[in-house]
Design an enzyme around this catalytic site. Sequence first.
Site, short mmCIF file in Angstrom:
data_model
loop_
_atom_site.label_atom_id
_atom_site.label_comp_id
_atom_site.label_asym_id
_atom_site.label_seq_id
_atom_site.Cartn_x
_atom_site.Cartn_y
_atom_site.Cartn_z
N ASP A 121 39.08 -12.31 32.92
CA ASP A 121 38.50 -11.46 33.95
C ASP A 121 37.37 -12.12 34.74
OD1 ASP A 121 40.25 -9.61 33.02
OD2 ASP A 121 38.76 -8.21 32.22
N ARG A 156 46.89 -24.38 16.92
CA ARG A 156 48.27 -24.62 16.53
C ARG A 156 48.77 -25.96 17.06
NH1 ARG A 156 48.74 -18.97 17.35
NH2 ARG A 156 49.42 -19.27 19.51
N TYR A 204 73.46 0.43 34.24
CA TYR A 204 73.71 1.85 34.52
C TYR A 204 74.42 2.50 33.34
CZ TYR A 204 76.80 5.71 35.69
OH TYR A 204 77.49 6.89 35.65
N CYS A 255 42.03 -1.64 26.95
CA CYS A 255 42.90 -0.66 27.59
C CYS A 255 43.19 0.54 26.68
CB CYS A 255 44.22 -1.31 28.01
SG CYS A 255 44.03 -2.57 29.30
N GLU A 275 30.53 -15.89 20.81
CA GLU A 275 30.64 -14.52 21.31
C GLU A 275 29.28 -13.84 21.14
OE1 GLU A 275 31.02 -10.94 22.61
OE2 GLU A 275 32.66 -12.37 22.91
N ARG A 298 42.51 -19.12 10.80
CA ARG A 298 43.23 -20.01 11.71
C ARG A 298 42.46 -21.30 11.99
NH1 ARG A 298 45.84 -15.98 16.37
NH2 ARG A 298 46.90 -14.58 14.90
N VAL A 350 25.80 -17.80 24.90
CA VAL A 350 25.64 -19.01 25.69
C VAL A 350 24.85 -18.64 26.94
CG1 VAL A 350 26.81 -20.82 27.01
CG2 VAL A 350 27.72 -20.09 24.80
N ASN A 405 45.32 -12.93 28.57
CA ASN A 405 45.97 -13.51 27.41
C ASN A 405 46.84 -14.70 27.79
OD1 ASN A 405 45.67 -11.86 24.68
ND2 ASN A 405 45.63 -10.37 26.35
N SER A 424 38.25 -9.84 20.34
CA SER A 424 39.69 -9.63 20.47
C SER A 424 40.09 -8.16 20.36
CB SER A 424 40.42 -10.45 19.40
OG SER A 424 41.80 -10.55 19.69
#
Length: 476
Positions: free
Chosen positions: A308, A23, A452, A44, A34, A71, A81, A330, A40
Amino acid sequence: MSDPFVIVGGDAAGLSAASKHRRENPDREVIVFEKGRWVSYAQCGMPYYVKGEVDSLLDMLSLTPSEARERGIDLRREHEVVGIDTDASTVSVDGPDGQFEQPYGDLLVATGAEAVSAPIDGSHLDGAFTIHSMDSTAAVRAFLTDPAEPEFAEPDVEYVDTALVEEFLAREPPETAAIVGGGYVGVEMAEAFAAHDLDVHLFQRPDQLLEPFGEAVGERAAETLRENGVTLHLGETVDRIESDGNGDVGGVRSTSGSVDADVVVVGIGIRPNSGLVANTSIELGESGAIATDRYGETNVDGVYAAGDCAEMRHAVTGSQDWVPLGLTANRAGRAVGQTVAGKPTSVGDIAGTAVVKAFDMECGRTGLVDHERATAAGFDPVSKTVTAGSRSGYYPGGAETTVTLTADRGSGKLLGGTIAGTDRAAIRIDTVATALENDMTVAELERTDLAYAPPFSPVWDPVLVGAKVLNGALED
């Protein structure tokens, strides 16, 4: 082009960086390697897919390969790799057509983390899983599915390991499950297996669940699991996963004896997948993850690391730390993508803010809550635990919420906190995390103007009650 932005790893950090860079700098080539087929994906969400609350693996994809191509990202799956030459500014890639050298102008290492299963003997047996990949998660879901059920269609998904899924789909569903490890994965998988009416046993070497969340949260989580039929084996070390004699899982042997099991999940932790840089000049931190600066750059110019596999600065201690979490990956990847595009952007600090659900018990934590660790960081920690209502007492739907806050005795600086409860408890930890990011004292947190209204909170929110009690202890 001669200076592409090359990214190793196509998950959270890698594709966030690629997307942001495209972008900001649409004329530069961006190549993502990959080694697997999946990219992607929401790791979780895996326990909730096993449970059945998520219908399909595809629902957990944030970005499909075709969307990445739209994209302008040159995404090459099944390309591993295997080496980095920082002097020549190239990476060695094993692809379907053999090995080749790829030059780079800038490089991002976003190789993530890997599940730990050693040193538990028997973790290789069929029916023993780590919930760390989409294929193993699909296999567990298939194992729990009646072979006669026609609705299970995951073998038809383009990216899935069809042979693995079909192997377990053909088996009779298990009746007893054993889980090794009482952290995030262990607690969430206990809920998932219980939803399929399995007899669930959870083994945890320490005496409490969710150790990073502190004793008060661990006790409430344990109580909830027991109430939902999960048998807890706390303070027990698993020696090995036992075979049924045919190469399949047959049970688990711990320090207190053996328990029969048809399926075993090992969730004893993860470690940074930083082996790719082992023989390079790229430095590792004390954690074994890749050392980076505030922009995610390593000690080698033009080489970055995020997610990570990388360390980041801790918001409370100011030191480098390794806390592998989804938002961290991210956010760091996005920042690196922008930095490489010519707009230097900090990856930000981390506080270890995390939440987990144990059936209907919501648990949250942030910052430093362990006194030994806080002391090692130079603080004099003081903690207080309170229990307060989640709503005004006269308004229906409220529940007891347990809050523990920790501060430095001398300065009053807030160091961290934990929370547990069944009524919107987890989201309240964000208040504590925001206070940590802004270096607030406990007194300043106590004076925070939180909202509140009876349906949402009492006049004194449970977090404010905790701050009030802790501040009083600091003033004594």
